[in-house]
Design a protein around this motif. Structure first.
Motif, PDB file in Angstrom:
ATOM      1  N   VAL A 133      13.090  15.677   1.604  1.00 31.40           N
ATOM      2  CA  VAL A 133      11.870  16.197   2.234  1.00 31.40           C
ATOM      3  C   VAL A 133      11.320  15.125   3.169  1.00 31.40           C
ATOM      4  N   GLU A 136       6.551  13.949   0.221  1.00 27.09           N
ATOM      5  CA  GLU A 136       6.751  14.365  -1.167  1.00 27.09           C
ATOM      6  C   GLU A 136       5.527  14.040  -2.019  1.00 27.09           C
ATOM      7  N   ILE A 242      17.274  16.445   6.584  1.00 29.49           N
ATOM      8  CA  ILE A 242      16.014  17.101   6.946  1.00 29.49           C
ATOM      9  C   ILE A 242      15.366  16.381   8.124  1.00 29.49           C
ATOM     10  N   ARG A 263       9.250  24.174   2.974  1.00 26.16           N
ATOM     11  CA  ARG A 263      10.133  23.552   1.973  1.00 26.16           C
ATOM     12  C   ARG A 263       9.416  22.389   1.283  1.00 26.16           C
ATOM     13  N   ASP A 264       8.809  21.527   2.092  1.00 25.88           N
ATOM     14  CA  ASP A 264       8.054  20.398   1.533  1.00 25.88           C
ATOM     15  C   ASP A 264       6.919  20.902   0.643  1.00 25.88           C
ATOM     16  N   GLN A 267       8.204  22.175  -2.705  1.00 20.74           N
ATOM     17  CA  GLN A 267       8.652  21.054  -3.535  1.00 20.74           C
ATOM     18  C   GLN A 267       7.447  20.297  -4.097  1.00 20.74           C
TER      19      GLN A 267
END
Length: 437
Positions: A133, A136, A242, A263-264, A267
């Motif tokens: 990522v 995070e 990424i 996506r980040d 997560q």
């Protein structure tokens, strides 16, 4: 005397270039042994012996091995349980440090903690790094330090924080000479692990920039062959970086960049709220919904025999290819949870078994969004009308004709539920469950 080495443990970062943990391992100047473990704890849960994801991983590992052998090195590939593998490695080598990249899923957290304990007991370090990522854990939070649970303000803060440093590639190639020199190890065959070869042609690793450029106007139309980039599987297993995709997206198309930010976001949600990865609704009150959970209806949904062509096309595409267009994922998920009142966890598990790009955080986020039980979810009274969705996004029926060629034929099933009736039923069910006690 046992050789003294460091180890790079590949998991969901299957590439040698621009890899955070690999960079930190190699630049120390000590010999680095690359390893990969086909984890039997994970493989045992797979229902299909011709699972395309195992074949994808095997192909990626084989490609990496070719590169390593050309450098006079080799990856050591195991089929077993990580603790047993590291017990063997510790007895074979004098291991200084094991390097790896972060994995945020509940099973991965438990696995890594157990491996860290084993290594620590043997005086060995275990260092992990951010790689899959851009941001995070606590890197993007509200001003009070609490995690965001709504995407739009999260994405604004994400973009405000982004500087070129976060997108900089790790120059691993400068240190490739530090791979441990040894004769090539054989990679376990798929057959030896009780899996079958598949004939699937996997998406290219090369991002088509023209697709990114036109992504905003094309992404919702499933009949378009090049409407989306098909990068999901490469991001899932780390066969592309990424950072490289975000660099291209940041310069070409904000809508595409937003998809990477999602996506980040998911997560981050999984990290802060691990209950969502263990079968729990993000919004606890949604546990009160009385699902119908009709197994016969679920079977028809799985097989693409609902009588709603756009839903059936999506499910058939998934079953045949392991891919489903994102717009259609929303339609079929809404249909299962809202039209059929079947628990989102059933759909989540089916997707987890079938999707080539299955990723726990994004899959869970998508399903809870559709069921209205997740963070930043669609309000529960939003019920996708499959006919209107078809009219908007597959007006010429090209996608439907490809996957459901018989949809106008006599034998095609009648719709298993009337949209208006299903909508009324789900609104009443949700309202009853969510009313204040």
């Amino acid at each position: 005397m046992k050789p003294s080495i460091n180890i790079i443990w590949f998991r969901r970062d299957l590439r040698l270039k621009d890899n955070a943990a690999l960079y930190h391992a190699l630049k120390l100047g000590e010999p680095v042994l690359p390893i990969f473990i086909f984890d039997t704890s994970i493989l045992a849960q797979l229902q299909d012996r011709s699972d395309k994801r195992v074949a994808f991983i095997h192909a990626a590992i084989t490609e990496m091995q070719t590169e390593l052998v050309a450098m006079g090195s080799s990856m050591q590939v195991f089929h077993g349980k990580p603790l047993e593998v590291f017990t063997e490695l510790v007895s074979t080598y004098t291991v200084q440090t094991v390097f790896s990249n972060h994995d945020y899923e509940p099973y991965a957290q438990e696995r890594d903690a157990a491996v860290a304990d084993l290594l620590s007991a043997n005086g060995i370090g275990f260092k992990t790094f951010k790689d899959q990522v851009i941001f995070e854990k606590d890197e993007v939070t509200k001003d009070d330090g609490k995690p965001y649970t709504v995407f739009t303000p999260y994405s604004r803060k994400w973009k405000a924080k982004l500087t070129p440093d976060y997108l900089k590639a790790y120059p691993t190639e400068k240190y490739f000479a530090n791979f441990y020199k040894l004769s090539p190890f054989a990679i376990p065959s798929l057959a030896s692990m009780n899996f079958e070869e598949v004939e699937t042609v996997f998406p290219s690793k090369q991002l088509n920039e023209e697709i990114v450029r036109k992504y905003s106007q094309n992404r919702d139309f499933p009949a378009l062959e090049n409407g989306t980039s098909k990068m999901g599987v490469h991001l899932r297993f780390g066969t592309v970086s990424i950072r490289s995709l975000a660099t291209i997206a940041a310069g070409l198309n904000e809508t595409y960049l937003n998809e990477l930010i999602w996506r980040d976001f998911y997560q981050m949600i999984l990290w802060h709220f691990p209950k969502v990865g263990k079968g729990h609704a993000f919004k606890a009150e949604y546990e009160k919904i009385k699902w119908r959970n009709n197994e016969e209806e679920f079977k028809k949904w799985c097989e693409g025999k609902t009588g709603y062509p756009i839903v059936d096309a999506g499910m058939r595409e998934l079953n045949a290819t392991g891919f489903m267009h994102n717009r259609v994922r929303m339609i079929v998920a809404s249909f299962l949870t809202k039209h059929l009142l079947i628990d989102w966890r059933w759909g989540e598990a089916y997707f987890a078994n079938k999707l080539l790009d299955f990723d726990l955080s994004a899959n869970n986020g998508g399903w809870q969004w559709a069921a209205s039980s997740g963070c930043d979810a669609a309000p529960y009274f939003r019920v996708f009308n499959p006919y209107l969705q078809t009219e908007k996004f597959d007006k010429e029926l090209k996608y439907i004709k490809k996957w459901v060629p018989e949809f106008q034929a006599f034998g095609y099933p009648q719709p298993m539920v009337v949209h208006e009736v299903a909508r009324k039923r789900v609104l009443e069910t949700y309202a009853a469950a969510l009313k204040p006690s």
